[in-house]
Design a protein around this motif. Structure first.
Motif, PDB file in Angstrom:
ATOM      1  N   UNK A 115      47.461  53.021  40.959  1.00 30.28           N
ATOM      2  CA  UNK A 115      47.015  52.231  42.102  1.00 30.28           C
ATOM      3  C   UNK A 115      45.783  51.428  41.712  1.00 30.28           C
ATOM      4  N   UNK A 117      44.681  50.548  38.774  1.00 27.86           N
ATOM      5  CA  UNK A 117      44.899  49.529  37.744  1.00 27.86           C
ATOM      6  C   UNK A 117      45.922  48.481  38.182  1.00 27.86           C
ATOM      7  N   UNK A 118      46.480  48.637  39.370  1.00 21.43           N
ATOM      8  CA  UNK A 118      47.406  47.629  39.877  1.00 21.43           C
ATOM      9  C   UNK A 118      48.850  47.860  39.468  1.00 21.43           C
ATOM     10  N   UNK A 119      49.095  48.901  38.650  1.00 22.33           N
ATOM     11  CA  UNK A 119      50.474  49.125  38.222  1.00 22.33           C
ATOM     12  C   UNK A 119      51.359  49.537  39.396  1.00 22.33           C
TER      13      UNK A 119
END
Lengths: 297, 339
Positions: A115, A117-119
């Protein structure tokens, strides 16, 4: 981008020329769910394979529990934990359950980092059949780790003199480990979706992990405890996993009707314990549903 | 022309901050549509609403006639999303990441394998396919992310600030690729706070400021609307202020000069707005020569998108960026992006 992109086949870039097979109407939700779960699980195992430290630590730690805690009570009076029962024998079920529980409680951390790191956004913008595939993948992964750990603990305990349950007993242990891991993994993932960041998640793990250990029958039987702690321990899901496993360790002859657990109020059979663990899982899976949906349709 | 994307009266607040106040626009199938605005204007929020990452407070969004709000799963199949920050799993290889991407879009394994190898080839990633993405450079990461966004052949590819952090060469390669993508029939929506990027790429654009659209049209329509031409003049490479001031007074008296500004950030160069029909350069040259003022450089240009922005908001994009940078709560935004 150090080189030019060669103008290859243009239709490759066209919308929906080849992949028209998957449309809104003919998509099979179950097949989709299985496909995405397999892919997400595979990712976790690739990570483990390339970064095996979690597994190594996960095997060393329970081994240390067994050796150190075992030694801690080595000179305890004979028969303190029951007739002809050494502490190693008493301890093994507690360590099995606690190890599986700890692993499951940490399951939310990778999701939280995804979450941050945007993955995770990559998964959330994809047409997942259900976000429970994220839960399913983590559960499969944690279960596999827990089984490896349990195998090592069972083996090590046997060497330390705790004996070895029969085949049916081992199967029952696997079932119980599965049930506790499923519920706790789901809980941890729910927290990973709900809490603001990894610091908060780690804080929750911190205040949950050891207190739940001490407020269970992992290290000492109910009879050792203060009355109030007995009540808490009898409500602690860990106790419901530890006690039947301990019963299996001590009794070669058992059936699903055997009374495997004593609480201050009543005795509970093996079937009863399994039903309670199932109910625990069901409640958590149901409770995290809105968290998985939160903020996204 | 069919419509690929409709945004109708979109509103979205985060707490007390109205990130998007009222945004409506339509994107036609097969065009590159640019969303231009300073940082903090509401571009990313708009994109997040389109890509189902945020639930709008009000308004409608439709992709190919499918409501993003009522039927998010069907909308997700039609959308490709390339986020501003490339988020790759650094432990996976490029190939493995794309396989995962294929699976979460439910592309049959065999089809996915073929498409992955074609896309890797097309984006010049073949030799990196089996390396971990943790070893990739910024440009490589962006290319892999593009491949991931395109794997399921979306109708609309949405790119949020795709060239932030890219070197110039990578940026040109990206632009080239997006043009090819358009030529192949994919609709592209791209946000940027770089004027040149939108000017170079977009067929049409919307300029956003403080959560609202202030202008929509093709780049030349917007520029024509502003009117006039621009002349940039340097007396010397670095002009002394008094000389620049003198030149300014002189030029302001010319009939075709509508406005003259001294740009102290650019060595006291003069920015003039002149009427389009005139042929100003010779006359400027003559009047400066008559006053014994030299000319280091002089150029005439059409208005830029920045002039469009300036005309609508009274400030340049650069000013808006600087103002926004001071007032933004980056921590809160990071938090929001995680939700």
């Amino acid at each position: 981008m150090s080189q030019t992109i060669t103008p290859a086949k243009f239709d490759l870039l066209s919308p929906k020329r080849e992949i028209s097979a998957k449309t809104d109407e003919n998509s099979n939700n179950w097949a989709d769910f299985i496909q995405e779960t397999i892919a997400l699980t595979k990712r976790l195992f690739i990570q483990l394979q390339r970064r095996p430290s979690t597994l190594i630590a996960g095997i060393i730690q329970p081994f240390m529990w067994l050796v150190l805690f075992g030694a801690l009570f080595d000179n305890a009076p004979n028969n303190l934990f029951g007739n002809d029962l050494g502490y190693a024998q008493f301890l093994a079920p507690g360590v099995i359950v606690f190890t599986a529980f700890s692993g499951a409680l940490n399951a939310g951390l990778p999701v939280m980092f995804d979450r941050e790191f945007g993955f995770l956004n990559r998964l959330l913008v994809a047409p997942l059949a259900s976000r429970f595939s994220i839960v399913a993948a983590s559960t499969i992964y944690i279960i596999s780790l827990a089984f490896i750990q349990t195998g090592v603990i069972v083996g090590a305990s046997a060497l330390l003199g705790a004996g070895l349950p029969g085949l049916a007993g081992l199967g029952a242990i696997a079932l119980i480990v599965f049930l506790i891991v499923l519920g706790v993994t789901a809980l941890s993932l729910g927290l990973a979706f709900a809490l603001p960041g990894h610091i908060e998640l780690i804080a929750v793990i911190f205040v949950t992990n050891l207190p739940l250990l001490f407020a269970s029958t992992a290290l000492a039987p109910l009879s050792f405890m203060a009355k109030w702690l007995q009540v808490i321990a009898s409500l602690n899901p860990l106790t419901y996993a530890i006690e039947p496993i301990r019963y299996l360790y001590l009794n070669n002859h058992w059936t699903i009707k055997s009374m495997v657990m004593e609480t201050p109020w009543t005795s509970i059979s093996f079937t009863g314990v399994i039903l309670i663990l199932l109910a625990f899982d069901a409640v958590i899976l149901f409770a995290i549903q809105p968290l998985l949906r939160r903020r996204f349709a | 022309m069919t419509i690929a994307l409709v945004i109708e009266k979109l509103q979205k607040s985060y707490g007390t901050v109205k990130a998007v106040k009222n945004i409506s626009f339509q994107v036609q199938t097969g065009e590159i549509f640019g969303i231009l605005g300073p940082n903090g204007a509401g571009k990313t929020t708009t994109i997040r609403c389109i890509c189902t990452l945020s639930q709008p407070d009000a308004g409608q969004i439709e992709v190919g006639g499918v409501s993003v709000i009522d039927n998010p799963r069907a909308a997700r199949r039609r959308l490709g999303y390339v986020a501003q920050e490339v988020a790759l799993d650094k432990m996976l290889t490029g190939q493995e990441l794309l396989e995962l991407q294929g699976a979460i879009y439910h592309i049959p394994n065999k089809v996915a394998k073929e498409r992955i190898s074609e896309l890797l080839q097309l984006l010049g990633l073949e030799e990196y396919a089996n390396k971990k993405t943790g070893t990739y450079s910024g440009g490589l990461r962006k290319r892999l992310d593009l491949a991931a966004g395109l794997l399921h052949q979306p109708d609309v590819l949405v790119l949020d600030e795709p060239s932030v952090g890219l070197d110039i060469e990578s940026r040109f390669i990206l632009w080239d690729f997006l043009r090819k993508l358009k030529a192949a029939g994919t609709t592209v929506v791209i946000t940027s706070h770089y004027l040149e990027e939108i000017d170079a790429l977009a067929d049409r654009l919307a300029i956003i400021d403080q959560g609202e659209i202030i202008a929509t049209g093709t780049p030349s329509e917007l520029k024509n609307r502003v009117g006039g031409d621009r002349v940039t003049l340097r007396i010397r490479e670095f002009s002394p202020p008094d000389e620049a001031e003198k030149a300014k007074h002189l030029l302001e008296s010319l009939p075709f000069v509508e406005e003259a500004i001294i740009n102290s950030a650019q060595g006291n160069s003069l920015n003039l707005v002149v009427t389009s029909q005139s042929n100003p350069l010779t006359q400027i040259e003559q009047s400066l020569a008559a006053a014994d003022l030299p000319i280091f450089s002089m150029a005439q240009s059409r208005p830029s998108l920045d002039d469009v922005y300036l005309a609508a908001t009274g400030r340049t994009l650069m000013d808006a960026e600087l103002a926004a940078a001071g007032s933004r709560d980056l921590k809160a935004e990071q938090k929001q992006a995680m939700k």
